[in-house]
Motif scaffolding. Structure first.
Motif, PDB file in Angstrom:
ATOM      1  N   ASN A 197      19.176  -9.944   5.721  1.00 58.97           N
ATOM      2  CA  ASN A 197      19.239  -9.145   4.496  1.00 58.97           C
ATOM      3  C   ASN A 197      18.688  -7.738   4.707  1.00 58.97           C
ATOM      4  O   ASN A 197      19.177  -6.779   4.099  1.00 58.97           O
ATOM      5  CB  ASN A 197      18.492  -9.860   3.369  1.00 58.97           C
ATOM      6  CG  ASN A 197      19.284 -11.012   2.785  1.00 58.97           C
ATOM      7  OD1 ASN A 197      20.209 -10.824   2.004  1.00 58.97           O
ATOM      8  ND2 ASN A 197      18.939 -12.231   3.194  1.00 58.97           N
ATOM      9  N   THR A 214      20.989  -4.408   4.187  1.00 61.14           N
ATOM     10  CA  THR A 214      20.478  -3.406   3.249  1.00 61.14           C
ATOM     11  C   THR A 214      20.433  -2.035   3.907  1.00 61.14           C
ATOM     12  O   THR A 214      20.833  -1.028   3.307  1.00 61.14           O
ATOM     13  CB  THR A 214      19.076  -3.797   2.755  1.00 61.14           C
ATOM     14  OG1 THR A 214      19.142  -5.070   2.107  1.00 61.14           O
ATOM     15  CG2 THR A 214      18.547  -2.773   1.759  1.00 61.14           C
ATOM     16  N   VAL A 217      22.294  -9.857  -0.320  1.00 56.69           N
ATOM     17  CA  VAL A 217      22.393  -8.425  -0.623  1.00 56.69           C
ATOM     18  C   VAL A 217      23.842  -7.953  -0.633  1.00 56.69           C
ATOM     19  O   VAL A 217      24.152  -6.901  -1.209  1.00 56.69           O
ATOM     20  CB  VAL A 217      21.570  -7.583   0.373  1.00 56.69           C
ATOM     21  CG1 VAL A 217      20.093  -7.898   0.247  1.00 56.69           C
ATOM     22  CG2 VAL A 217      22.056  -7.763   1.801  1.00 56.69           C
ATOM     23  N   PRO A 234      24.320  -7.303  -4.823  1.00 53.89           N
ATOM     24  CA  PRO A 234      23.432  -6.205  -4.410  1.00 53.89           C
ATOM     25  C   PRO A 234      22.554  -5.639  -5.516  1.00 53.89           C
ATOM     26  O   PRO A 234      21.638  -4.869  -5.231  1.00 53.89           O
ATOM     27  CB  PRO A 234      24.414  -5.143  -3.896  1.00 53.89           C
ATOM     28  CG  PRO A 234      25.706  -5.452  -4.570  1.00 53.89           C
ATOM     29  CD  PRO A 234      25.738  -6.936  -4.749  1.00 53.89           C
ATOM     30  N   SER A 240      17.639  -8.656  -4.274  1.00 55.23           N
ATOM     31  CA  SER A 240      18.246  -7.613  -3.442  1.00 55.23           C
ATOM     32  C   SER A 240      17.463  -6.308  -3.547  1.00 55.23           C
ATOM     33  O   SER A 240      17.317  -5.576  -2.562  1.00 55.23           O
ATOM     34  CB  SER A 240      19.703  -7.384  -3.848  1.00 55.23           C
ATOM     35  OG  SER A 240      20.498  -8.515  -3.544  1.00 55.23           O
TER      36      SER A 240
END
Length: 518
Positions: A184, A188, A384, A388, A393
């Motif tokens: 994640n 991101t 994510v 999102p 997230s």
């Protein structure tokens, strides 16, 4: 020509380990301090910005008094970088300032340290708004670019030569959500505009084949060059032994270290801003090999609230400290769940906070217990990416932002400094940015040793005012070895064998000696 990367990996693993270690270990620390800089464009809505290359352009720090350029720079000095505590002009971010006074137009570039800068949009908004306050300005065009540092790696590590930063995600304890954090975090950073890759360094139990769903889930090797082509999923390059067609590995430690080294150094990663290494649990051969063979920029430590997790994770923090790898964030998974606005903490609390407090790690991110997080990992699409905008997230966005900020400070910020002052009875001479008006102060080596709290935190019977052999700590004790770890702590080895990680926040609180006359 390419062939499936499978059985050849195991056969060459041990040879790769011994060859790579001898070639790279002596040079790995020099790589971080000898970088070649290249600039490239971050995403921009500016038409002019798409054509501008600021690579060789000098930063603009000043202009003649009374000039239009001086007025613009004066406005831009109101934009403050929150990490460096300086305005963007003094930081050297402003470039390519062009003014057409007759048309009332102002064009300039802001060149940041990374394309994933979390305050990029805010810098652009503020810069444009402040310059538009000038009466004669009718149009402002801001180009946002980025200038990530490049590792000047040896020719033999061709695959890593264009990788800017290597981030290790480590826990030293299995089952705390380290792989979930790695995946994640990587996606991101990618959504923030960075070019990202992930290496799954756990060959005994690779997680990435379950957590992502690439269209072609097989690593390929170029027969002519011997390089590995990574798998790609949603714009992120991924390498895992699980994609080699053999599932998990059954082999001894030296072969595992060699295999991981081969996966890391012979993969054609291309140009990456961040390479995330999902470290296997423990502090053994694999972890030491990775830290010694390649220049790891920083580490993110993953834990859970229990004391048992703290004891294991602490070993990892000490390992990174010994290898001069700064830990920039602690992610505490399974911290709590929330019902009707009330937070419940079924696994207790305090592990992450203790790590930050004892070792001076600057950031603590506490992640909630949510079913969707594990469900997304099981179905092959990270949370994510699937959602999102959800709260979890947004927490990963905070994790990514701390990584970007701390790496930028490591590369560009003012560094702490600690020396032994032989002219002051062996006292420590300490300089910490933002402390004591940025002036040096002196503390005794004995007080530094007495400040070690590792025994107290672990509940040990060891007395903090005694050496490991039980003798009192002498007044003239002096370290055998010490080094600064990033911006947050220093690693000290004492004559009795104790390895101490002393946070700068702790050193700043110790009793100070009178300032030495210059």
């Amino acid at each position: 020509m390419s062939a499936t990367f499978a059985s050849s990996a195991s056969a060459r693993a041990y040879r790769a380990e011994s060859a790579a270690s001898s070639k790279f270990s002596d040079k790995s620390r020099r790589i971080n301090s000898n970088r070649v800089v290249r600039a490239r464009h971050a995403p921009s809505t500016s038409t002019e910005g798409d054509l501008m290359d600021t690579t060789s352009m000098p930063a603009i720090y000043s202009a003649p008094d009374g000039s239009k350029e001086s007025e613009v720079l004066s406005k831009l000095r109101r934009v403050i970088d929150p990490d460096f505590g300086e305005d963007i002009v003094n930081c050297g971010f402003v470039k390519a300032l062009v003014i057409d006074e007759s048309a009332g137009s102002v064009l300039f570039a802001i060149e940041l340290t990374t394309p994933a800068c979390p305050v990029k949009a805010e810098f652009e908004r503020q810069a444009k708004a402040f310059v538009e306050e000038l009466d004669w300005v009718k149009r402002v065009s801001v180009t946002m670019t980025a200038q990530p540092a490049r590792n000047d790696a040896p020719e033999t590590v061709e695959g890593l030569r264009r990788v800017s930063h290597i981030i290790a995600v480590s826990s030293c304890k299995g089952g705390v959500g380290k792989s979930t954090t790695s995946v994640n975090l990587a996606y991101t950073l990618a959504m923030m505009g960075a070019k990202v890759g992930i290496l799954d360094a756990d060959v005994y139990g690779p997680s990435l084949p379950t957590m992502i769903s690439p269209d072609v889930p097989v690593l390929e090797m170029d027969k002519e060059t011997g390089t590995i082509k990574p798998v790609e999923y949603e714009g992120v390059k991924v390498v895992s032994f699980g994609f080699a067609g053999q599932g998990s590995a059954i082999m001894r430690g030296p072969m595992v270290s060699g295999l991981i080294n081969q996966l890391l150094t012979t993969t054609d990663w291309g140009e990456l801003d961040y390479l995330i290494i999902d470290m296997p649990p423990g502090t053994g051969d694999v972890q030491l090999t990775l830290c010694q063979v390649v220049p790891i920029t920083a580490a993110v430590v993953v834990t859970t609230p229990q004391k048992l997790a703290f004891i294991d994770v602490e070993k990892g923090v000490r390992m990174f400290a010994k290898l001069a790898v700064p830990c920039v964030s602690v992610v505490e998974n399974m911290s709590y769940f929330e019902v009707d606005g009330v937070k419940h903490k079924p696994f207790g609390e305090g592990s992450g906070a203790k790590i930050c407090e004892q070792y001076g790690v600057p950031n603590l991110l506490q992640m909630p217990i949510v079913p969707d997080l594990s469900a997304c990992g099981d179905t092959g699409r990270p949370l994510v990416l699937r959602d999102p905008t959800c709260e979890t997230s947004s927490r990963y966005q905070e994790v990514a932002a701390t990584v970007v900020r701390e790496v930028a400070k490591l590369n560009n910020g003012k560094k702490p400094r600690v020396d032994i002052d032989p002219g002051y009875d062996g006292a420590f001479r300490v300089e910490i940015p933002g402390e004591n008006n940025d002036k040096a102060f002196w503390i005794t080596a004995k007080n530094v040793r007495l400040s070690d709290e590792s025994a107290r935190v672990k509940g040990s019977d060891e007395s903090p005012d005694r050496l490991l052999n039980g003798a009192p700590i002498p007044d003239d004790i002096a370290p055998v070895e010490m080094s600064v770890i990033g911006n947050y702590a220093m690693s000290i080895t004492w004559p009795d064998g104790l390895s101490q990680v002393a946070a700068f926040s702790t050193l700043a609180k110790l009793e100070r000696l009178p300032a030495r006359a210059s």
